[in-house]
Design a protein around this motif. Sequence first.
Motif, PDB file in Angstrom:
ATOM      1  N   TYR A 174     -13.641   0.438   2.891  1.00 11.94           N
ATOM      2  CA  TYR A 174     -15.350   0.323   2.725  1.00 11.94           C
ATOM      3  C   TYR A 174     -16.012   1.565   2.360  1.00 11.94           C
ATOM      4  O   TYR A 174     -17.081   1.528   1.477  1.00 11.94           O
ATOM      5  N   ILE A 175     -15.791   2.542   2.952  1.00  9.98           N
ATOM      6  CA  ILE A 175     -16.690   3.950   2.667  1.00  9.98           C
ATOM      7  C   ILE A 175     -16.098   4.167   1.159  1.00  9.98           C
ATOM      8  O   ILE A 175     -16.955   4.785   0.358  1.00  9.98           O
ATOM      9  N   HIS A 176     -14.808   4.175   0.733  1.00  8.75           N
ATOM     10  CA  HIS A 176     -14.502   4.495  -0.663  1.00  8.75           C
ATOM     11  C   HIS A 176     -15.085   3.670  -1.597  1.00  8.75           C
ATOM     12  O   HIS A 176     -15.620   4.145  -2.779  1.00  8.75           O
ATOM     13  N   LYS A 177     -15.315   2.295  -1.206  1.00 13.06           N
ATOM     14  CA  LYS A 177     -15.942   1.421  -1.955  1.00 13.06           C
ATOM     15  C   LYS A 177     -17.298   1.585  -2.398  1.00 13.06           C
ATOM     16  O   LYS A 177     -17.987   1.663  -3.365  1.00 13.06           O
ATOM     17  N   TYR A 178     -18.028   2.189  -1.139  1.00 15.21           N
ATOM     18  CA  TYR A 178     -19.414   2.361  -1.290  1.00 15.21           C
ATOM     19  C   TYR A 178     -19.674   3.624  -2.024  1.00 15.21           C
ATOM     20  O   TYR A 178     -20.680   3.622  -2.746  1.00 15.21           O
ATOM     21  N   GLU A 179     -18.663   4.362  -2.109  1.00 15.38           N
ATOM     22  CA  GLU A 179     -18.845   5.730  -3.078  1.00 15.38           C
ATOM     23  C   GLU A 179     -18.446   5.441  -4.355  1.00 15.38           C
ATOM     24  O   GLU A 179     -18.481   6.474  -5.006  1.00 15.38           O
ATOM     25  N   GLY A 180     -18.054   4.432  -4.640  1.00 11.68           N
ATOM     26  CA  GLY A 180     -17.176   4.182  -6.040  1.00 11.68           C
ATOM     27  C   GLY A 180     -15.945   4.857  -6.510  1.00 11.68           C
ATOM     28  O   GLY A 180     -15.616   4.906  -7.735  1.00 11.68           O
ATOM     29  N   ASP A 181     -15.135   5.038  -5.295  1.00 11.73           N
ATOM     30  CA  ASP A 181     -13.923   5.254  -5.641  1.00 11.73           C
ATOM     31  C   ASP A 181     -12.769   4.274  -5.733  1.00 11.73           C
ATOM     32  O   ASP A 181     -12.437   4.019  -4.281  1.00 11.73           O
ATOM     33  N   GLU A 182     -12.560   3.875  -6.784  1.00  8.96           N
ATOM     34  CA  GLU A 182     -11.731   2.435  -6.583  1.00  8.96           C
ATOM     35  C   GLU A 182     -10.388   2.653  -6.379  1.00  8.96           C
ATOM     36  O   GLU A 182      -9.527   2.066  -5.576  1.00  8.96           O
ATOM     37  N   GLU A 183      -9.975   3.852  -6.619  1.00  8.74           N
ATOM     38  CA  GLU A 183      -8.344   4.153  -6.454  1.00  8.74           C
ATOM     39  C   GLU A 183      -8.141   4.717  -5.124  1.00  8.74           C
ATOM     40  O   GLU A 183      -7.248   3.970  -4.371  1.00  8.74           O
ATOM     41  N   LEU A 184      -9.162   5.403  -4.291  1.00  5.49           N
ATOM     42  CA  LEU A 184      -8.957   5.544  -3.099  1.00  5.49           C
ATOM     43  C   LEU A 184      -9.194   4.025  -1.984  1.00  5.49           C
ATOM     44  O   LEU A 184      -8.411   3.867  -0.903  1.00  5.49           O
ATOM     45  N   MET A 185     -10.010   3.419  -2.589  1.00  2.00           N
ATOM     46  CA  MET A 185     -10.190   2.061  -1.967  1.00  2.00           C
ATOM     47  C   MET A 185      -9.039   1.228  -2.042  1.00  2.00           C
ATOM     48  O   MET A 185      -8.710   0.715  -0.923  1.00  2.00           O
ATOM     49  N   GLU A 186      -8.416   1.140  -3.030  1.00  2.00           N
ATOM     50  CA  GLU A 186      -7.154   0.261  -2.965  1.00  2.00           C
ATOM     51  C   GLU A 186      -6.002   0.931  -2.356  1.00  2.00           C
ATOM     52  O   GLU A 186      -5.291  -0.092  -1.742  1.00  2.00           O
ATOM     53  N   ALA A 187      -5.971   2.120  -2.457  1.00  2.00           N
ATOM     54  CA  ALA A 187      -4.769   2.921  -1.549  1.00  2.00           C
ATOM     55  C   ALA A 187      -5.144   2.453  -0.201  1.00  2.00           C
ATOM     56  O   ALA A 187      -4.014   2.199   0.645  1.00  2.00           O
ATOM     57  N   ALA A 188      -6.281   2.232   0.474  1.00  2.00           N
ATOM     58  CA  ALA A 188      -6.518   2.007   1.632  1.00  2.00           C
ATOM     59  C   ALA A 188      -6.337   0.635   2.085  1.00  2.00           C
ATOM     60  O   ALA A 188      -5.792   0.232   3.210  1.00  2.00           O
ATOM     61  N   ILE A 189      -6.598  -0.261   1.189  1.00  2.00           N
ATOM     62  CA  ILE A 189      -6.453  -1.889   1.353  1.00  2.00           C
ATOM     63  C   ILE A 189      -5.226  -1.908   1.374  1.00  2.00           C
ATOM     64  O   ILE A 189      -4.399  -2.534   2.631  1.00  2.00           O
ATOM     65  N   LYS A 190      -4.090  -1.356   0.845  1.00  2.00           N
ATOM     66  CA  LYS A 190      -2.705  -1.615   0.783  1.00  2.00           C
ATOM     67  C   LYS A 190      -1.953  -0.887   2.057  1.00  2.00           C
ATOM     68  O   LYS A 190      -1.289  -1.700   2.486  1.00  2.00           O
ATOM     69  N   SER A 191      -2.740   0.148   2.429  1.00  2.00           N
ATOM     70  CA  SER A 191      -2.408   0.699   3.829  1.00  2.00           C
ATOM     71  C   SER A 191      -2.741  -0.296   4.996  1.00  2.00           C
ATOM     72  O   SER A 191      -1.919  -0.547   5.732  1.00  2.00           O
ATOM     73  N   ALA A 192      -3.758  -0.934   4.957  1.00  2.00           N
ATOM     74  CA  ALA A 192      -4.301  -1.936   5.852  1.00  2.00           C
ATOM     75  C   ALA A 192      -3.330  -3.036   5.927  1.00  2.00           C
ATOM     76  O   ALA A 192      -2.742  -3.436   6.775  1.00  2.00           O
ATOM     77  N   LEU A 193      -2.958  -3.636   4.511  1.00  2.00           N
ATOM     78  CA  LEU A 193      -1.969  -4.724   4.503  1.00  2.00           C
ATOM     79  C   LEU A 193      -0.555  -4.152   5.035  1.00  2.00           C
ATOM     80  O   LEU A 193      -0.046  -5.231   5.734  1.00  2.00           O
TER      81      LEU A 193
END
Length: 292
Positions: A174-193
């Motif tokens: 969420y933090i990465h998405k809010y800051e507009g960093d799509e790459e880091l956001m996707e990496a965090a989602i993959k880690s959560a999954l």
Amino acid sequence: MTRYIATFLLFALCFSPYVGAQSNFEVGEKFLNQNEIKKAKTVFKEFPNDLKALEYLGDIAGFEKRWDDAINYYEKLLETKPDSPKYNFKLGGAMGMKALEISKFKAALMIGDIKTYLNKAAELDKNHAEARRVLVELYMQLPAILGGSKDVAEKFKAELHNINKVDAYLAEAYIHKYEGDEELMEAAIKSALQQALNNKELVERNYLNYELGERAAALKIMPDAAIHFLQEYAENFNYKDLKSPAWAHYHIAQVQARQNNQDKALAHVNKALASKFNFPEAEKLKRQILEM
């Protein structure tokens, strides 16, 4: 004499209001567990002074998006137990949901109370993952003039890593998405999954299934995991969940369509349409599936 005493005790047991009330309460809980919300609500209203009944009524009001009613029930509970992390969280959460539906000016007036109750819930319960998840989003969304702070959001995210890794990575995303960093956001989602797949016990709330599945579907990653979590959500849907299971079926249909599984995609989009009235997104998707 003994026979008369036994008869009296049997009579008292059968006609005791307390025993009857207990039985009725359990019937209400059964209705609730079967998602017969209206029937459950009718039963719990018979217990105006019972804390559990008030909590159920507050939860039902939230499920029905009657935020003012939910707030009233949770306020009554807090009057009785002001140091309950659960009640503080539920009151702060209901206020937060109401704030999303009213004018920005009126919502701004509620921010102080929302922060107070959510922070108190987190302070009282060092393992309260939900409160910290909400606080991460709240402090990222709020402008500095209203107390917003990335540093505070990061603090709660760090605490989540010691409580629940799935919640922690979703908060990070969420933090990465809010800051507009799509790459880091996707990496965090993959880690959560991956955390959720490796340790099912971390999926402590059914709504986590929806969050995981919806994000995987939206990012077009890990399709099997997306389908798995969305199916889990739909199968275990209950009064505590925010999204209709129709949305879970809609996202499954999206994933299946991308994999050219027309029959499965069509089956799920039909389930979505059957359980949610006026669903233009699903209607559009169905047309696309039929053209495959």
